[in-house]
Design a protein around this motif. Structure first.
Motif, PDB file in Angstrom:
ATOM      1  N   THR A 152       0.832  -1.206   0.000  1.00 28.79           N
ATOM      2  CA  THR A 152       0.000   0.000   0.000  1.00 28.79           C
ATOM      3  C   THR A 152       0.863   1.251   0.000  1.00 28.79           C
ATOM      4  OG1 THR A 152      -1.709  -1.200   1.233  1.00 28.79           O
ATOM      5  CG2 THR A 152      -1.858   1.207   1.197  1.00 28.79           C
ATOM      6  N   ALA A 153       1.941   1.238   0.782  1.00 28.83           N
ATOM      7  CA  ALA A 153       2.837   2.394   0.818  1.00 28.83           C
ATOM      8  C   ALA A 153       3.450   2.652  -0.550  1.00 28.83           C
ATOM      9  CB  ALA A 153       3.932   2.162   1.859  1.00 28.83           C
ATOM     10  N   ALA A 154       3.814   1.567  -1.263  1.00 34.96           N
ATOM     11  CA  ALA A 154       4.394   1.725  -2.593  1.00 34.96           C
ATOM     12  C   ALA A 154       3.392   2.322  -3.566  1.00 34.96           C
ATOM     13  CB  ALA A 154       4.894   0.369  -3.103  1.00 34.96           C
ATOM     14  N   VAL A 155       2.143   1.855  -3.501  1.00 26.81           N
ATOM     15  CA  VAL A 155       1.088   2.389  -4.371  1.00 26.81           C
ATOM     16  C   VAL A 155       0.894   3.887  -4.129  1.00 26.81           C
ATOM     17  CG1 VAL A 155      -1.380   2.310  -4.870  1.00 26.81           C
ATOM     18  CG2 VAL A 155      -0.091   0.184  -4.632  1.00 26.81           C
ATOM     19  N   LEU A 156       1.038   4.304  -2.870  1.00 22.65           N
ATOM     20  CA  LEU A 156       0.853   5.713  -2.512  1.00 22.65           C
ATOM     21  C   LEU A 156       2.096   6.550  -2.781  1.00 22.65           C
ATOM     22  CD1 LEU A 156      -1.079   5.302   0.877  1.00 22.65           C
ATOM     23  CD2 LEU A 156      -2.019   5.973  -1.341  1.00 22.65           C
ATOM     24  N   GLY A 157       3.160   5.907  -3.229  1.00 23.14           N
ATOM     25  CA  GLY A 157       4.379   6.646  -3.517  1.00 23.14           C
ATOM     26  C   GLY A 157       5.209   6.960  -2.296  1.00 23.14           C
ATOM     27  N   PHE A 158       4.987   6.211  -1.221  1.00 20.98           N
ATOM     28  CA  PHE A 158       5.746   6.417   0.008  1.00 20.98           C
ATOM     29  C   PHE A 158       6.958   5.494  -0.022  1.00 20.98           C
ATOM     30  CE2 PHE A 158       6.609   6.177   4.595  1.00 20.98           C
ATOM     31  CZ  PHE A 158       6.511   7.522   4.934  1.00 20.98           C
ATOM     32  N   PRO A 159       8.177   6.004   0.216  1.00 20.89           N
ATOM     33  CA  PRO A 159       9.387   5.179   0.091  1.00 20.89           C
ATOM     34  C   PRO A 159       9.344   3.934   0.968  1.00 20.89           C
ATOM     35  CG  PRO A 159       9.953   7.499   0.323  1.00 20.89           C
ATOM     36  CD  PRO A 159       8.487   7.388   0.592  1.00 20.89           C
ATOM     37  N   GLN A 213       9.489   0.784   6.092  1.00 21.39           N
ATOM     38  CA  GLN A 213      10.126  -0.234   6.928  1.00 21.39           C
ATOM     39  C   GLN A 213      10.501   0.350   8.281  1.00 21.39           C
ATOM     40  OE1 GLN A 213      10.415  -3.367   6.588  1.00 21.39           O
ATOM     41  NE2 GLN A 213      10.918  -4.033   4.492  1.00 21.39           N
ATOM     42  N   ALA A 214      10.989   1.597   8.269  1.00 20.89           N
ATOM     43  CA  ALA A 214      11.390   2.242   9.515  1.00 20.89           C
ATOM     44  C   ALA A 214      10.196   2.504  10.425  1.00 20.89           C
ATOM     45  CB  ALA A 214      12.121   3.554   9.202  1.00 20.89           C
ATOM     46  N   ARG A 215       9.007   2.624   9.826  1.00 17.54           N
ATOM     47  CA  ARG A 215       7.805   2.907  10.620  1.00 17.54           C
ATOM     48  C   ARG A 215       6.986   1.654  10.906  1.00 17.54           C
ATOM     49  NH1 ARG A 215       5.422   8.686   8.323  1.00 17.54           N
ATOM     50  NH2 ARG A 215       7.439   9.775   8.258  1.00 17.54           N
ATOM     51  N   MET A 216       7.481   0.499  10.508  1.00 14.74           N
ATOM     52  CA  MET A 216       6.703  -0.726  10.674  1.00 14.74           C
ATOM     53  C   MET A 216       6.357  -0.983  12.135  1.00 14.74           C
ATOM     54  SD  MET A 216       5.269  -3.046   8.798  1.00 14.74           S
ATOM     55  CE  MET A 216       6.193  -3.059   7.263  1.00 14.74           C
ATOM     56  N   ALA A 217       7.296  -0.697  13.034  1.00 12.36           N
ATOM     57  CA  ALA A 217       7.032  -0.907  14.463  1.00 12.36           C
ATOM     58  C   ALA A 217       5.891  -0.001  14.935  1.00 12.36           C
ATOM     59  CB  ALA A 217       8.291  -0.652  15.273  1.00 12.36           C
ATOM     60  N   GLN A 218       5.825   1.224  14.405  1.00 16.23           N
ATOM     61  CA  GLN A 218       4.745   2.142  14.784  1.00 16.23           C
ATOM     62  C   GLN A 218       3.399   1.648  14.244  1.00 16.23           C
ATOM     63  OE1 GLN A 218       5.739   6.287  13.849  1.00 16.23           O
ATOM     64  NE2 GLN A 218       7.911   5.716  13.827  1.00 16.23           N
ATOM     65  N   VAL A 219       3.422   1.138  13.008  1.00 11.74           N
ATOM     66  CA  VAL A 219       2.197   0.578  12.418  1.00 11.74           C
ATOM     67  C   VAL A 219       1.699  -0.580  13.267  1.00 11.74           C
ATOM     68  CG1 VAL A 219       1.205  -0.595  10.417  1.00 11.74           C
ATOM     69  CG2 VAL A 219       2.801   1.318  10.089  1.00 11.74           C
ATOM     70  N   LEU A 220       2.625  -1.460  13.658  1.00 15.65           N
ATOM     71  CA  LEU A 220       2.262  -2.620  14.471  1.00 15.65           C
ATOM     72  C   LEU A 220       1.704  -2.186  15.819  1.00 15.65           C
ATOM     73  CD1 LEU A 220       2.237  -5.664  15.029  1.00 15.65           C
ATOM     74  CD2 LEU A 220       4.619  -5.470  15.758  1.00 15.65           C
ATOM     75  N   HIS A 279       0.290   6.571   8.737  1.00 17.05           N
ATOM     76  CA  HIS A 279       1.752   6.528   8.816  1.00 17.05           C
ATOM     77  C   HIS A 279       2.427   6.782   7.474  1.00 17.05           C
ATOM     78  CE1 HIS A 279       0.980   4.455  12.724  1.00 17.05           C
ATOM     79  NE2 HIS A 279       2.050   5.153  13.057  1.00 17.05           N
ATOM     80  N   VAL A 280       1.691   7.251   6.472  1.00 22.52           N
ATOM     81  CA  VAL A 280       2.299   7.575   5.180  1.00 22.52           C
ATOM     82  C   VAL A 280       2.291   9.085   4.936  1.00 22.52           C
ATOM     83  CG1 VAL A 280       1.777   5.350   4.135  1.00 22.52           C
ATOM     84  CG2 VAL A 280       0.097   7.205   3.980  1.00 22.52           C
ATOM     85  N   ASP A 281       2.150   9.864   6.024  1.00 16.90           N
ATOM     86  CA  ASP A 281       2.176  11.330   5.945  1.00 16.90           C
ATOM     87  C   ASP A 281       1.236  11.855   4.872  1.00 16.90           C
ATOM     88  OD1 ASP A 281       4.109  11.260   7.921  1.00 16.90           O
ATOM     89  OD2 ASP A 281       5.775  11.376   6.511  1.00 16.90           O
TER      90      ASP A 281
END
Length: 441
Positions: A123-130, A135-142, A173-175
């Motif tokens: 989903t992040a890739a589709v939205l154009g989020f690096p 990956q760095a925010r995965m812990a926050q998503v979890l 989390h994708v700003d």
């Protein structure tokens, strides 16, 4: 308005769906019209058209929070899907400035075979989020989603609530420059929904643009400054959230009351005397009456409420009530012969300007015996513990079948706009007098 200030511009948007009576008609539509044209015959149409949107135009400024309201089937979800790019319009145009993160129908954009973690990256890739940033925010998503080990399980094993948790966690989390929420939170538990609402407010405060669809009008009023009301794919009204949502509630609740014929009761004859000084209600001496700007006014017997206002202990209408002082909610009514007295109930509510009920009371709950006369007054007495702010009085005449079911003879939101004023700063919304005790332990 400068185009740089516009986050979303919708111009003459239209969407038509082809509705087929049975699967064979879909095949016929694919083959037969071409043959008919080749043979020189008029091409038949084997479907009926359903216009989900028709000529819709509006603009949303950057940083604005707009509620989209309307009945089921009014075109709300179709509008948001077009804005998000998941559905192509039949006509018109949508212009977007910024990254859009959306919570549409559950699981929209998810691959059911992928794990939750893989869907986060997809989903992040589709939205154009690096991907590296995600990956760095995965812990926050979890942590926010509270999915635990389920994050590494295929999403096809998720419940509807887990879908909502994952979708919302990704979106925040994708700003996003633009956050679109379409009823996705309705399936979550109350605690998680409250958590999401707090995060939406944080995103709002950071200056993001928000489109919010909900059937919960109080949530729309709490979050949004503006409301767009759709019906049958067309714009009904667009403006400040409180009056527009009030008219929408009047429309919806009016449908519920349509089984009873609407009747206008003439307010002939003298008004009831004031309880304190014997002056006629609505006279210049006390101005007890009704504000001329009700937000919502509907019911099967409009005209039953003759006057309603917030008064002091002398029965004088007051636009400003000091905190901690006694106040009387005075309601004058006229009950015509065709209104049943068996479950008759007079009710009031004091709301904030977002439409949240703060104080509610009824003669039903108080077991108050109402007079048999056709005109009478009900006085609710209480102490003003509302913090400084502006409030609105709602009054209703009901047929109360039981605690949870009632029929409205008349519902009047906006009978009296008033303010509460405290000499010192008070926190919260409702600040009662509290005694404090200390004890050694």
């Amino acid at each position: 308005m400068c185009s740089d200030d516009i986050a979303i511009r919708v111009s003459q948007l239209a969407k038509c769906y082809q509705i087929y009576g049975n699967p064979r008609d879909r095949l016929k539509q694919f083959v037969l019209p071409r043959l008919q044209r080749l043979l020189g015959s008029p091409a038949r149409q084997y479907f009926r058209e359903f216009w989900a949107l028709q000529g819709l135009s509006f603009e949303v400024r950057k940083g604005e929070t707009v509620g989209i309201i309307g009945r089921n089937g009014s075109g709300k979800s179709t509008l948001l899907q077009i804005i998000c790019g998941t559905v192509a319009p039949t006509g018109g145009k949508v212009s977007i400035q910024g990254r859009v993160a959306a919570l549409l129908e559950l699981g929209a954009g998810f691959n059911a075979e992928f794990t939750g973690r893989e869907n986060v990256l997809l989903t992040a890739a589709v939205l154009g989020f690096p991907q590296q940033s995600m990956q760095a925010r995965m812990a926050q998503v979890l942590a926010f989603s509270e999915l635990g080990d389920f994050l590494d399980q295929p999403v096809k094993t998720y419940s509807s609530g887990m879908y909502a948790r994952l979708a919302f966690s990704i979106a925040i989390h994708v700003d996003p420059d633009i956050l679109v929420v379409d009823e996705a939170l309705s399936v979550g538990d109350a605690r998680f929904v409250a958590k999401c609402m707090r995060r939406i407010k944080e995103i709002q405060e950071r200056g993001a643009t928000i489109l919010f669809v909900s059937h919960d009008v109080s949530s729309v009023r709490t979050l949004c400054q503006r409301a767009i009301w759709l019906d049958s794919g067309q714009l009904v009204e667009d403006g400040e959230v409180f009056p527009i949502s009030g008219k929408y509630m009047e429309f919806m609740l009016g449908d519920d009351a349509s089984s009873a014929p609407a009747q206008r009761v003439e307010m002939a004859g003298p008004a009831p005397p004031d309880a304190a000084n014997g002056k006629a209600a609505g006279s210049p001496e006390n101005s007890h009456g009704l504000d001329n700007r009700p937000v919502t006014h509907w019911g099967s017997h409009k005209g039953l409420v003759l006057a309603a206002s917030i008064c002091n202990v002398q029965g004088v209408r007051k636009d400003i009530i000091p905190w901690g002082e006694a106040m009387h909610i005075i309601v004058d009514v006229r009950i015509p012969p065709d209104v049943s007295r068996e479950q008759l109930c007079i009710a009031f509510s004091i709301k904030d300007l977002q439409g949240t009920d703060l104080i509610v009371s009824t003669t039903y709950e108080q077991s108050t015996a109402l007079p048999e006369s056709d005109r009478f007054r009900v006085i609710f007495r209480t102490i003003n513990h509302l913090v400084s702010g502006k409030y609105v009085l709602v009054v209703a005449v009901e047929n109360r079948f039981n605690r949870s079911i009632s029929h409205y003879y008349e519902y009047l939101e906006g009978a009296h706009y008033f303010s509460s004023l405290a000499d010192e700063r008070l926190f919260g919304i409702f600040h009662p007098a509290i005694k404090q005790l200390t004890q050694s332990t």
